[in-house]
Design a protein around this motif. Structure first.
Motif, PDB file in Angstrom:
ATOM      1  N   SER A   1       0.850  -1.186   0.000  1.00 47.74           N
ATOM      2  CA  SER A   1       0.000   0.000   0.000  1.00 47.74           C
ATOM      3  C   SER A   1       0.888   1.240   0.000  1.00 47.74           C
ATOM      4  O   SER A   1       2.106   1.157   0.214  1.00 47.74           O
ATOM      5  CB  SER A   1      -0.891   0.009   1.242  1.00 47.74           C
ATOM      6  N   LYS A   2       0.278   2.396  -0.212  1.00 44.63           N
ATOM      7  CA  LYS A   2       1.017   3.657  -0.200  1.00 44.63           C
ATOM      8  C   LYS A   2       1.719   3.872   1.147  1.00 44.63           C
ATOM      9  O   LYS A   2       2.764   4.491   1.224  1.00 44.63           O
ATOM     10  CB  LYS A   2       0.065   4.806  -0.497  1.00 44.63           C
ATOM     11  N   ASP A   3       1.127   3.321   2.218  1.00 45.16           N
ATOM     12  CA  ASP A   3       1.700   3.449   3.559  1.00 45.16           C
ATOM     13  C   ASP A   3       2.828   2.455   3.815  1.00 45.16           C
ATOM     14  O   ASP A   3       3.444   2.476   4.878  1.00 45.16           O
ATOM     15  CB  ASP A   3       0.620   3.273   4.620  1.00 45.16           C
ATOM     16  N   GLY A   4       3.066   1.549   2.865  1.00 43.01           N
ATOM     17  CA  GLY A   4       4.158   0.595   3.000  1.00 43.01           C
ATOM     18  C   GLY A   4       3.755  -0.769   3.535  1.00 43.01           C
ATOM     19  O   GLY A   4       4.610  -1.630   3.740  1.00 43.01           O
ATOM     20  N   ASP A   5       2.467  -0.971   3.755  1.00 40.41           N
ATOM     21  CA  ASP A   5       2.002  -2.263   4.261  1.00 40.41           C
ATOM     22  C   ASP A   5       1.922  -3.273   3.123  1.00 40.41           C
ATOM     23  O   ASP A   5       1.381  -2.973   2.055  1.00 40.41           O
ATOM     24  CB  ASP A   5       0.616  -2.129   4.899  1.00 40.41           C
ATOM     25  N   ALA A   6       2.438  -4.474   3.353  1.00 40.15           N
ATOM     26  CA  ALA A   6       2.354  -5.539   2.351  1.00 40.15           C
ATOM     27  C   ALA A   6       0.919  -6.019   2.272  1.00 40.15           C
ATOM     28  O   ALA A   6       0.297  -6.328   3.290  1.00 40.15           O
ATOM     29  CB  ALA A   6       3.280  -6.694   2.711  1.00 40.15           C
ATOM     30  N   ILE A   7       0.373  -6.080   1.043  1.00 44.27           N
ATOM     31  CA  ILE A   7      -0.992  -6.564   0.869  1.00 44.27           C
ATOM     32  C   ILE A   7      -1.038  -7.854   0.058  1.00 44.27           C
ATOM     33  O   ILE A   7      -2.062  -8.520   0.021  1.00 44.27           O
ATOM     34  CB  ILE A   7      -1.914  -5.498   0.239  1.00 44.27           C
ATOM     35  N   PHE A   8       0.094  -8.217  -0.596  1.00 35.36           N
ATOM     36  CA  PHE A   8       0.098  -9.415  -1.433  1.00 35.36           C
ATOM     37  C   PHE A   8       1.522  -9.809  -1.753  1.00 35.36           C
ATOM     38  O   PHE A   8       2.386  -8.953  -1.967  1.00 35.36           O
ATOM     39  CB  PHE A   8      -0.658  -9.119  -2.745  1.00 35.36           C
TER      40      PHE A   8
END
Length: 91
Positions: A57-64
């Motif tokens: 995500s834009k915030d740096g969280d891994a989503i996949f």
């Protein structure tokens, strides 16, 4: 002489545009809603390697994240992960 981008970069962008036309590819991180890291290993037959893909995500969280044999499948899977995310709020 060497160019700035790796040759695989153009192939990845081309594949993203073909397999995921709903998503705009940009190099401008300030405009991007997601960051996609895709390690494309070339080769044919037994020399072929996995393609590793991760979406943040834009915030740096891994989503996949996933590994696939085919570049097109890695792009398709990343695209589906992006499309499942709620729309980003513009600041």
């Amino acid at each position: 002489m060497k160019g700035g981008a790796r040759p695989q970069t153009a192939e990845i962008i081309k594949t993203f545009n073909e397999r995921c036309p709903e998503v705009t590819v940009t190099m401008n991180k300030d405009k991007a809603d997601f960051i996609v890291l895709l390690d494309h290993e070339g080769g044919k037959g037994y020399a072929r390697k996995d393609n590793k893909v991760a979406v943040f995500s834009k915030d740096g969280d891994a989503i996949f994240s996933k590994s696939t044999r085919e570049l097109g499948n890695a792009v398709k899977d990343a695209c589906e992960a992006i499309k499942k995310q709620p729309p980003q709020e513009k600041k």
